[in-house]
Design a protein around this motif. Structure first.
Motif, PDB file in Angstrom:
ATOM      1  N   LEU A 114       0.447   4.406   8.166  1.00 33.76           N
ATOM      2  CA  LEU A 114      -0.751   3.703   7.734  1.00 33.76           C
ATOM      3  C   LEU A 114      -1.480   3.138   8.945  1.00 33.76           C
ATOM      4  O   LEU A 114      -0.834   2.747   9.927  1.00 33.76           O
ATOM      5  CB  LEU A 114      -0.396   2.534   6.808  1.00 33.76           C
ATOM      6  CG  LEU A 114       0.228   2.850   5.465  1.00 33.76           C
ATOM      7  CD1 LEU A 114       1.713   3.045   5.567  1.00 33.76           C
ATOM      8  CD2 LEU A 114      -0.081   1.747   4.493  1.00 33.76           C
ATOM      9  N   LEU A 159       5.715   7.571   5.627  1.00 33.93           N
ATOM     10  CA  LEU A 159       4.281   7.313   5.596  1.00 33.93           C
ATOM     11  C   LEU A 159       3.843   6.678   6.903  1.00 33.93           C
ATOM     12  O   LEU A 159       4.622   5.962   7.542  1.00 33.93           O
ATOM     13  CB  LEU A 159       3.913   6.358   4.454  1.00 33.93           C
ATOM     14  CG  LEU A 159       3.962   6.921   3.044  1.00 33.93           C
ATOM     15  CD1 LEU A 159       5.351   6.910   2.490  1.00 33.93           C
ATOM     16  CD2 LEU A 159       3.026   6.152   2.154  1.00 33.93           C
ATOM     17  N   ALA A 167       0.835  -1.205   0.000  1.00 34.06           N
ATOM     18  CA  ALA A 167       0.000   0.000   0.000  1.00 34.06           C
ATOM     19  C   ALA A 167       0.869   1.254   0.000  1.00 34.06           C
ATOM     20  O   ALA A 167       0.575   2.236  -0.694  1.00 34.06           O
ATOM     21  CB  ALA A 167      -0.927  -0.001   1.216  1.00 34.06           C
ATOM     22  N   ALA A 168       1.954   1.222   0.752  1.00 31.28           N
ATOM     23  CA  ALA A 168       2.870   2.371   0.796  1.00 31.28           C
ATOM     24  C   ALA A 168       3.572   2.548  -0.547  1.00 31.28           C
ATOM     25  O   ALA A 168       3.659   3.664  -1.073  1.00 31.28           O
ATOM     26  CB  ALA A 168       3.890   2.187   1.919  1.00 31.28           C
ATOM     27  N   ARG A 203       1.656   4.117  -3.377  1.00 31.17           N
ATOM     28  CA  ARG A 203       1.602   5.580  -3.306  1.00 31.17           C
ATOM     29  C   ARG A 203       2.818   6.212  -3.974  1.00 31.17           C
ATOM     30  O   ARG A 203       2.746   7.337  -4.458  1.00 31.17           O
ATOM     31  CB  ARG A 203       1.533   5.969  -1.825  1.00 31.17           C
ATOM     32  CG  ARG A 203       1.149   7.346  -1.527  1.00 31.17           C
ATOM     33  CD  ARG A 203      -0.353   7.582  -1.850  1.00 31.17           C
ATOM     34  NE  ARG A 203      -0.721   8.896  -1.430  1.00 31.17           N
ATOM     35  CZ  ARG A 203      -1.539   9.156  -0.438  1.00 31.17           C
ATOM     36  NH1 ARG A 203      -2.128   8.179   0.203  1.00 31.17           N
ATOM     37  NH2 ARG A 203      -1.795  10.389  -0.112  1.00 31.17           N
ATOM     38  N   HIS A 204       3.945   5.474  -3.990  1.00 30.57           N
ATOM     39  CA  HIS A 204       5.196   5.944  -4.594  1.00 30.57           C
ATOM     40  C   HIS A 204       5.792   4.797  -5.422  1.00 30.57           C
ATOM     41  O   HIS A 204       6.731   4.126  -4.986  1.00 30.57           O
ATOM     42  CB  HIS A 204       6.177   6.415  -3.511  1.00 30.57           C
ATOM     43  CG  HIS A 204       5.648   7.534  -2.693  1.00 30.57           C
ATOM     44  ND1 HIS A 204       5.650   8.837  -3.133  1.00 30.57           N
ATOM     45  CD2 HIS A 204       5.054   7.549  -1.473  1.00 30.57           C
ATOM     46  CE1 HIS A 204       5.095   9.605  -2.217  1.00 30.57           C
ATOM     47  NE2 HIS A 204       4.720   8.859  -1.205  1.00 30.57           N
ATOM     48  N   ASP A 251      12.399   6.612  -3.128  1.00 32.12           N
ATOM     49  CA  ASP A 251      11.884   6.453  -4.491  1.00 32.12           C
ATOM     50  C   ASP A 251      13.035   6.405  -5.497  1.00 32.12           C
ATOM     51  O   ASP A 251      14.201   6.608  -5.137  1.00 32.12           O
ATOM     52  CB  ASP A 251      10.835   7.522  -4.821  1.00 32.12           C
ATOM     53  CG  ASP A 251      11.396   8.929  -4.970  1.00 32.12           C
ATOM     54  OD1 ASP A 251      12.622   9.102  -5.127  1.00 32.12           O
ATOM     55  OD2 ASP A 251      10.587   9.879  -4.937  1.00 32.12           O
ATOM     56  N   ASP A 276       1.610  11.101   4.669  1.00 28.78           N
ATOM     57  CA  ASP A 276       2.521  10.858   3.552  1.00 28.78           C
ATOM     58  C   ASP A 276       3.255  12.152   3.283  1.00 28.78           C
ATOM     59  O   ASP A 276       2.663  13.098   2.777  1.00 28.78           O
ATOM     60  CB  ASP A 276       1.742  10.398   2.325  1.00 28.78           C
ATOM     61  CG  ASP A 276       2.631  10.122   1.127  1.00 28.78           C
ATOM     62  OD1 ASP A 276       3.867  10.173   1.247  1.00 28.78           O
ATOM     63  OD2 ASP A 276       2.068   9.858   0.041  1.00 28.78           O
ATOM     64  N   TRP A 336      10.549   9.249   1.655  1.00 26.77           N
ATOM     65  CA  TRP A 336       9.163   9.486   2.033  1.00 26.77           C
ATOM     66  C   TRP A 336       8.866   8.794   3.351  1.00 26.77           C
ATOM     67  O   TRP A 336       9.280   7.660   3.564  1.00 26.77           O
ATOM     68  CB  TRP A 336       8.217   8.954   0.956  1.00 26.77           C
ATOM     69  CG  TRP A 336       8.375   9.664  -0.350  1.00 26.77           C
ATOM     70  CD1 TRP A 336       9.240   9.338  -1.363  1.00 26.77           C
ATOM     71  CD2 TRP A 336       7.700  10.831  -0.763  1.00 26.77           C
ATOM     72  NE1 TRP A 336       9.121  10.237  -2.386  1.00 26.77           N
ATOM     73  CE2 TRP A 336       8.172  11.164  -2.050  1.00 26.77           C
ATOM     74  CE3 TRP A 336       6.719  11.632  -0.189  1.00 26.77           C
ATOM     75  CZ2 TRP A 336       7.710  12.264  -2.754  1.00 26.77           C
ATOM     76  CZ3 TRP A 336       6.239  12.720  -0.896  1.00 26.77           C
ATOM     77  CH2 TRP A 336       6.734  13.031  -2.160  1.00 26.77           C
ATOM     78  N   GLN A 372      -5.122   2.011   5.413  1.00 29.82           N
ATOM     79  CA  GLN A 372      -5.403   3.400   5.019  1.00 29.82           C
ATOM     80  C   GLN A 372      -4.186   4.281   5.302  1.00 29.82           C
ATOM     81  O   GLN A 372      -3.593   4.223   6.371  1.00 29.82           O
ATOM     82  CB  GLN A 372      -6.610   3.933   5.790  1.00 29.82           C
ATOM     83  CG  GLN A 372      -6.912   5.387   5.496  1.00 29.82           C
ATOM     84  CD  GLN A 372      -8.018   5.934   6.388  1.00 29.82           C
ATOM     85  OE1 GLN A 372      -8.521   5.260   7.281  1.00 29.82           O
ATOM     86  NE2 GLN A 372      -8.383   7.165   6.148  1.00 29.82           N
ATOM     87  N   ILE A 373      -3.815   5.098   4.303  1.00 31.54           N
ATOM     88  CA  ILE A 373      -2.700   6.035   4.456  1.00 31.54           C
ATOM     89  C   ILE A 373      -3.178   7.195   5.332  1.00 31.54           C
ATOM     90  O   ILE A 373      -4.153   7.864   5.017  1.00 31.54           O
ATOM     91  CB  ILE A 373      -2.229   6.575   3.090  1.00 31.54           C
ATOM     92  CG1 ILE A 373      -1.893   5.446   2.125  1.00 31.54           C
ATOM     93  CG2 ILE A 373      -1.077   7.560   3.276  1.00 31.54           C
ATOM     94  CD1 ILE A 373      -0.560   4.817   2.256  1.00 31.54           C
TER      95      ILE A 373
END
Length: 102
Positions: A88, A86, A48-49, A52-53, A78, A98, A84, A94-95
């Motif tokens: 969750l 994050l 999930a993380a 996002r990236h 990245d 971030d 980054w 659910q984020i």
């Protein structure tokens, strides 16, 4: 005087208890929560993380309990070498936060 001292000690303990709102969970407790179905698997949370990236890699992760909620914190790097951070919700992925680390 004893009552005043006891009341003061109770007030100090109550105030300090309110300051400790988060605690790190060790690997054994984290695995127990995962196996019980309380939190999602670490693979799902990492996915999930990374979603996002895209293309990022996980550098560090940690599970905490904050205010009765399980929070999975993950640090990503990245492809452009940006870092980054994050957070969750470990129960549903659910984020919550971030942001790019400076």
């Amino acid at each position: 005087m004893k009552k005043l001292t006891s009341l003061f000690a109770f007030a100090v303990l109550a105030a300090s208890a309110g300051m400790v709102q988060a605690r790190d969970l060790g690997p054994d407790e984290a695995l127990r929560l995962r196996d019980a179905g309380t939190i999602q698997s670490f693979e799902k949370l990492n996915a999930a993380a990374i979603a996002r990236h895209p293309g990022a890699t996980v550098k560090e992760s940690e599970l905490e309990e904050e205010y009765g909620r399980y929070i999975y914190q993950v640090e990503l790097r990245d492809p452009q070498s940006a870092q980054w951070d994050l957070e969750l919700d470990a129960t549903n992925g659910q984020i919550l936060k971030d942001h790019q680390d400076d």
